[in-house]
Design an enzyme around this catalytic site. Structure first.
Site, PDB file in Angstrom:
ATOM      1  N   GLY A  14     102.795  -1.489  -7.139  1.00 10.67           N
ATOM      2  CA  GLY A  14     103.401  -2.294  -8.165  1.00 10.67           C
ATOM      3  C   GLY A  14     103.311  -1.361  -9.614  1.00 10.67           C
ATOM      4  O   GLY A  14     102.919  -0.293  -9.657  1.00 10.67           O
ATOM      5  N   SER A  43     102.496  -1.599   0.572  1.00  9.72           N
ATOM      6  CA  SER A  43     103.193  -2.307   1.882  1.00  9.72           C
ATOM      7  C   SER A  43     104.662  -2.761   1.512  1.00  9.72           C
ATOM      8  O   SER A  43     105.035  -3.416   0.555  1.00  9.72           O
ATOM      9  CB  SER A  43     102.346  -3.465   2.294  1.00  9.72           C
ATOM     10  OG  SER A  43     102.923  -4.205   3.022  1.00  9.72           O
ATOM     11  N   LYS A  82     112.817  -3.675 -28.289  1.00  9.22           N
ATOM     12  CA  LYS A  82     112.122  -5.180 -28.580  1.00  9.22           C
ATOM     13  C   LYS A  82     111.154  -4.969 -29.988  1.00  9.22           C
ATOM     14  O   LYS A  82     110.657  -4.101 -30.213  1.00  9.22           O
ATOM     15  CB  LYS A  82     111.219  -5.290 -27.540  1.00  9.22           C
ATOM     16  CG  LYS A  82     110.154  -6.598 -27.682  1.00  9.22           C
ATOM     17  CD  LYS A  82     109.339  -6.912 -26.566  1.00  9.22           C
ATOM     18  CE  LYS A  82     108.483  -8.092 -27.214  1.00  9.22           C
ATOM     19  NZ  LYS A  82     107.542  -8.145 -26.126  1.00  9.22           N
ATOM     20  N   LEU A 339      96.905  -7.039 -11.975  1.00 12.26           N
ATOM     21  CA  LEU A 339      96.560  -8.473 -11.637  1.00 12.26           C
ATOM     22  C   LEU A 339      95.537  -8.781 -10.811  1.00 12.26           C
ATOM     23  O   LEU A 339      94.959  -9.859 -10.707  1.00 12.26           O
ATOM     24  CB  LEU A 339      98.049  -9.215 -11.036  1.00 12.26           C
ATOM     25  CG  LEU A 339      99.208  -9.022 -11.811  1.00 12.26           C
ATOM     26  CD1 LEU A 339     100.546  -9.409 -10.818  1.00 12.26           C
ATOM     27  CD2 LEU A 339      99.208  -9.798 -13.062  1.00 12.26           C
ATOM     28  N   GLU A 348     102.577 -13.088 -24.734  1.00 10.76           N
ATOM     29  CA  GLU A 348     102.924 -11.932 -26.016  1.00 10.76           C
ATOM     30  C   GLU A 348     102.728 -10.348 -25.089  1.00 10.76           C
ATOM     31  O   GLU A 348     102.439  -9.310 -25.564  1.00 10.76           O
ATOM     32  CB  GLU A 348     101.426 -11.681 -26.766  1.00 10.76           C
ATOM     33  CG  GLU A 348     101.396 -12.808 -27.904  1.00 10.76           C
ATOM     34  CD  GLU A 348     102.118 -12.538 -29.203  1.00 10.76           C
ATOM     35  OE1 GLU A 348     102.720 -11.478 -29.205  1.00 10.76           O
ATOM     36  OE2 GLU A 348     102.535 -13.460 -30.014  1.00 10.76           O
TER      37      GLU A 348
END
Ligand SMILES: Cc1cc2nc3c(=O)[nH]c(=O)nc-3n(C[C@H](O)[C@H](O)[C@H](O)COP(=O)(O)OP(=O)(O)OC[C@H]3O[C@@H](n4cnc5c(N)ncnc54)[C@H](O)[C@@H]3O)c2cc1C
Length: 507
Positions: A14, A43, A82, A339, A348
């Site tokens: 990821g 995977s 941003k 994660l 934030e």
């Protein structure tokens, strides 16, 4: 004599996996005389979390370390700029404020502008809206964007801080295109077993469904919420922060773009959580982060789908999480990145930043095969400090609400907060002073905007302010707001800037 690492295995492809792979490839594999091998396993059967599309300005450091061309990156990832985050309905229904990146105004003496503004804000002689003193929030309110132009003149343009919105899937692809040519080997397959060394409990290898076994000296766990190695195989426990951050679910859905493309993320507080809106070039990313203690999944989906700016482009995708962190990010020969090491909700936009700092910290504390526990202990102490201070900043948004229209907001308003945060809030409430501690991520200007935006108006101000005549303060404040307004009026719109600088080919 050091006993150098020869093989690094990254588990997961990821954002965390590919960010780590690209960084190691560029800074170690491409530079070291006898570099370690880097293998990344991902995977096809287990999808990535697929969100994570808003960033903070520090991402530019990561990009420059990798030698990424900004315009090329934004074209590829359908990216936009941003300038900050608009918080709608957080302090109370109908109110909004902007947490802008970059600098607020100019100092007078050694003090920040808000000290003077606190004295004069009700005088009728200066703008009562604090946003007017900072270039980023003002540009957001007018949907305008520009970057520092590189010349040395004193202009608020040089105080602009900016980050990006981008498509998370395209970002991982972009990084893969950097990492693989530099030598990162990608293995596709699903890990079904993690094998440990009998003598010390370190991870020895991972076994894939197709029978392959991949061994290594050092493992980087980027397996997402599954936390395959650090949580699963090594059994490192999880410290939950759900007493302070009660949201535990999200629904994500893209919708069609609408113009103007805002140069900021929007976060709108809902009855039992909040909704994000991240504008990209080809779509808008939306999501509803909510607490299952205070609302149902069906109601959360209804709120999300009723509040999209454009036509929904898919069904909402559910994600479950628990806010908190692994008790150790580094254990034995495994480092958790992304994660797998924990999660603070994306209010934030700090998760991608934490991936970046986790990998940079690794470069500063790179181990050898002996894995001295002191190195991991130092790493874990630094990581704890960083993530706990970010946690405090996010909690402040919940705690400082005047909303009492729902059970969740009443809970948040009344909850006790960590001591580290309580001390900051008390100090600010008394005199408007707030200090950045050591390597803490969020700077004074971020705290000032969020605390005042959330309604924490200091009772007093720095007593030195009274040494200045009122006319001097009024002229000083009006000069800042005037220069900021003039500068923003001369900027192109965000859409014009993107079209000229980094327009993507539409899919
Ligand atoms: C709702 C939500 C919104 C977010 N918004 C933002 C944001 O705006 N800004 C921000 O900075 N961050 C945000 N984040 C965080 C951000 O999405 C993540 O930090 C980032 O995507 C990194 O995820 P990851 O790579 O750790 O995990 P994942 O994307 O889940 O990747 C896990 C990888 O591990 C692989 N894997 C897992 N198990 C196995 C197995 N058994 N065998 C082989 N491979 C395996 C998978 O194939 C996948 O490649 C958000 C997160 C959530 C939940």
């Amino acid at each position: 004599m050091p006993n150098p690492i020869e093989n690094i295995v990254i588990v997961g492809g990821g954002t965390a996996g590919w960010m780590a792979a690209a960084m190691l490839a560029k800074l170690i594999v491409a530079k070291a005389p006898k570099p370690p091998t880097v293998t990344l396993i991902e995977s096809d059967d287990i999808s990535t979390v697929g969100v994570g599309e808003a960033t903070i300005p520090a991402i530019k450091k990561y990009m420059s370390l990798l030698g990424i061309n900004e315009a090329d990156f934004l074209k590829f990832t359908q990216g936009t700029f941003k300038l900050g985050i608009e918080f709608v309905d957080w302090e109370r229904l109908g109110e909004s404020y902007i947490h802008g990146f970059g600098k607020i105004g100019q100092d007078l003496g050694w003090m920040r502008p808000h000290q003077y503004w606190l004295k004069m804000r009700n005088s009728g002689k200066v703008s009562p809206r604090f946003d007017d003193y900072a270039i980023n929030p003002t540009a957001c309110r007018h949907n305008r964007f520009n970057k520092r132009n590189g010349d040395d003149r004193k202009t608020p343009l040089n105080d602009i801080g900016y980050a990006y919105h981008f498509d998370a899937g395209l970002m991982a692809q972009y990084l893969r295109r950097i990492a693989e040519p530099l030598g990162v080997k990608r293995v596709e397959g699903t890990i079904v077993d993690v094998r440990l060394k009998a003598e010390n409990g370190h991870v020895k290898s991972v076994a894939l469904k197709d029978g392959q076994v991949v061994g290594g000296d050092f493992f980087i766990d980027c397996s997402g919420f599954r936390s395959l190695l650090i949580g699963g195989a090594l059994g490192v426990g999880y410290e939950s922060w759900s007493q302070w951050l009660p949201c535990d679910r999200a629904l994500a859905v893209p919708c069609a773009s609408v113009t103007p493309t805002t140069p900021y993320t929007r976060s709108t507080a809902r009855t039992a959580g909040w909704q994000w809106r991240i504008p990209l070039q080809h779509r808008i990313g939306n999501g509803h982060v909510y607490s299952s203690r205070f609302t149902s999944d069906d109601e959360a989906a209804r709120v999300l789908m009723d509040n999209l700016d454009g036509k929904a482009l898919a069904d909402p995708r559910p994600i479950r999480f628990e806010t908190g962190k692994r008790k150790k990010l580094w254990e034995k020969n495994v480092l958790a990145v992304g994660l797998s090491g924990g999660f603070i909700e994306p209010l934030e936009s700090t998760s991608i930043h934490l991936i970046q700092t986790t990998v940079l910290r690794l470069l500063n504390l790179f181990p050898d095969k002996d894995f001295d526990p002191a190195t991991a202990a130092e790493y874990n102490a630094q990581a704890d400090f960083e993530i706990e201070r970010i946690r405090d900043f996010v909690i402040a948004h919940y705690k400082l609400t005047s909303r009492d229209d729902s059970e969740m907001w009443r809970y948040c308003r009344d909850m006790a907060v960590p001591d580290t945060l309580a001390r900051k809030l008390d100090g600010f409430a008394a005199s408007g002073r707030v200090f950045k501690e050591n390597e803490e991520l969020f700077a004074e200007d971020s705290w000032i905007q969020v605390l005042m935006g959330q309604g924490l108006m200091p009772r007093g101000y720095d007593p030195i302010v009274d040494n200045y005549p009122e006319e001097t303060i009024i002229a000083y404040l009006n000069n800042i707001s005037g220069v900021v307004a003039k500068c923003v009026a001369a900027m192109p719109t965000h859409d014009q800037f993107v079209a000229a600088y980094c327009a993507a080919e539409m899919p």
